[in-house]
Design an enzyme around this catalytic site. Structure first.
Site, PDB file in Angstrom:
ATOM      1  N   ALA A 127       0.845  -1.198   0.000  1.00  0.00           N
ATOM      2  CA  ALA A 127       0.000   0.000   0.000  1.00  0.00           C
ATOM      3  C   ALA A 127       0.877   1.245   0.000  1.00  0.00           C
ATOM      4  O   ALA A 127       1.369   1.671   1.051  1.00  0.00           O
ATOM      5  CB  ALA A 127      -0.932  -0.014   1.214  1.00  0.00           C
ATOM      6  N   SER A 135       3.214   8.592  -8.359  1.00  0.00           N
ATOM      7  CA  SER A 135       4.643   8.323  -8.526  1.00  0.00           C
ATOM      8  C   SER A 135       5.539   9.115  -7.576  1.00  0.00           C
ATOM      9  O   SER A 135       6.728   8.817  -7.478  1.00  0.00           O
ATOM     10  CB  SER A 135       5.051   8.635  -9.975  1.00  0.00           C
ATOM     11  OG  SER A 135       4.366   7.796 -10.877  1.00  0.00           O
ATOM     12  N   GLY A 247      11.409  -4.396  -9.073  1.00  0.00           N
ATOM     13  CA  GLY A 247      10.055  -4.469  -9.608  1.00  0.00           C
ATOM     14  C   GLY A 247       9.940  -3.943 -11.017  1.00  0.00           C
ATOM     15  O   GLY A 247       9.181  -4.478 -11.830  1.00  0.00           O
ATOM     16  N   GLY A 344      -7.952  -4.373 -38.481  1.00  0.00           N
ATOM     17  CA  GLY A 344      -9.038  -3.618 -39.089  1.00  0.00           C
ATOM     18  C   GLY A 344     -10.243  -3.512 -38.170  1.00  0.00           C
ATOM     19  O   GLY A 344     -10.119  -3.412 -36.947  1.00  0.00           O
ATOM     20  N   GLU A 368       4.056   1.232 -11.127  1.00  0.00           N
ATOM     21  CA  GLU A 368       5.456   1.085 -10.694  1.00  0.00           C
ATOM     22  C   GLU A 368       6.280   2.320 -11.090  1.00  0.00           C
ATOM     23  O   GLU A 368       7.469   2.225 -11.371  1.00  0.00           O
ATOM     24  CB  GLU A 368       6.083  -0.180 -11.272  1.00  0.00           C
ATOM     25  CG  GLU A 368       7.214  -0.740 -10.443  1.00  0.00           C
ATOM     26  CD  GLU A 368       6.780  -1.866  -9.529  1.00  0.00           C
ATOM     27  OE1 GLU A 368       7.603  -2.343  -8.758  1.00  0.00           O
ATOM     28  OE2 GLU A 368       5.612  -2.264  -9.591  1.00  0.00           O
TER      29      GLU A 368
END
Length: 382
Positions: A127, A135, A247, A344, A368
């Site tokens: 969390a 970020s 990660g 298409g 991430e």
């Protein structure tokens, strides 16, 4: 056509790669369309993954796991994400964040919380992100304040994998207010999800990754014992930064698996389909598009596996991890977009796998650490 070849995969990771491919073919691919449509949590596939020894096995043998290394987890990610991104993320989130507990936790914490995850008796989650902050790790507002022999946590968390399903989460919270040390104000905590004040609800109806569940957490005077802090108070930012280097290499694997899926779908669709009296694959423009897709895929995969080696050896990890994440996830986006064009009108039908891949590729470029942030890291660590 074989795209996820083993020639770039280190010998030590090839057995796990083969295990992951067999599992994906037997359990993930057949269930992918149904879980994408329903958006349900894929418990049956997760349990099968546990039985196969492919869930939470990055935890060391000392605590009940297999001790899979970064390269083995990357090999697994490629295969799982090629089969289906949503189910794959569920499988890989079962122990997400637990690596930091293994690295920095004390013996009691590892026995109490880490071992049950390794033995597939519990699920966990990480969390970090918040409704208004994604970020910017140094901008999170959830707080943890000391009150006697307890920590009291208040705030919100968003996009939390297994936030509802987990037995406990590793939670990132502000514990200091030093304006001169922006990065030393955060700590990591073990928070059992049955603690009073912990409330979680699923974030509904995502456009992609529908078989993976993310949650919105509300933390209202959540009290946990003081021995639930991981490592040293004030070092949470630095622990997370190192964790995310590993990660991001694996997220690059997410992109590679999705790119491989897009290329396979586009190649198969254009070979055997007729237009203007010719096989679609005979048109030079189509050949060029497919050639570009394959070239970018091979470039991304080579970079990603080189980055895995660099990060594993702690050789300028942030620089290489950021490059791998940017290149592989953006290659997946390009391949999915070109694949849609080659399909298409049929590309927009949800029954066609390319439409699922197209939706899914939009997500790894964000999580991430958004790719714009990764470019800052690449330039800053050059």
């Amino acid at each position: 056509m074989e795209l996820l070849t083993e020639d770039v995969v280190p010998a030590g990771a090839r057995d796990v790669k083969h295990e992951a491919r067999e599992f994906a073919e037997e359990h993930i691919e057949p269930a992918a369309a149904d879980y994408y449509e329903s958006g349900e949590y894929p418990w049956e596939v997760l349990e099968a993954g546990m039985e196969a020894g492919l869930v939470a096995q990055d935890i060391s043998e000392e605590y009940g796991g297999r001790g899979l290394d970064l390269e083995e987890i990357l090999a697994m990610a490629e295969e799982f994400y090629r089969a289906d991104a949503g189910i794959a993320l569920t499988l890989q989130l079962a122990s997400f964040g637990a690596e930091m507990l293994q690295e920095y936790g004390d013996d009691w914490q590892k026995e109490e919380f880490l071992r049950p995850v390794a033995q597939n008796e519990q699920l966990t989650g990480l969390a970090v992100s918040e409704p208004d902050t994604g970020s910017d790790l140094a901008g999170m507002e959830t707080t943890a304040e000391k009150d006697g022999d307890e920590w009291v946590i208040n705030g919100e968390k968003y996009w939390i994998g297994n936030g509802v399903e987990a037995d406990w989460v590793t939670l990132y919270a502000r514990t200091g207010h030093d304006e001169n040390d922006r990065y030393g104000n955060f700590s990591l905590f073990i928070v059992p999800t049955d603690t009073d004040g912990y409330e979680a609800e699923h974030i509904p109806e995502k456009m992609g990754f529908r078989a993976s569940k993310q949650a919105h957490l509300h933390l209202n005077d959540v009290r946990i014992p003081e021995d639930h802090v991981i490592g040293t108070e004030g070092t949470g930012f630095y622990m997370l930064a190192d964790f995310f280097n590993h990660g991001r290499v694996v997220v690059g694997g997410h992109g590679l698996g999705l790119a491989a899926a897009a290329i396979e779908e586009a190649y198969d669709f254009t070979h055997g389909r007729q237009a203007f009296g010719r096989d679609v694959s005979e048109f030079q423009k189509v050949q060029h598009i497919l050639a570009d897709m394959r070239t970018e895929f091979e470039a991304a995969r080579s970079l990603n596996w080189r980055a895995a080696q660099k990060v594993a050896n702690n050789d300028n990890s942030g620089f290489w991890a950021a490059q791998a994440k940017v290149k592989s996830t953006e290659t997946a986006t390009m391949c999915a977009e070109r694949g849609m064009q080659l399909h298409g009108g049929r590309s927009v039908l949800t029954e066609n796998r390319i439409s699922r891949v197209y939706r899914d590729v939009r997500i790894p470029v964000i999580y991430e650490g958004a790719n714009e942030i990764q470019r800052n890291l690449i330039y800053g660590q050059w």
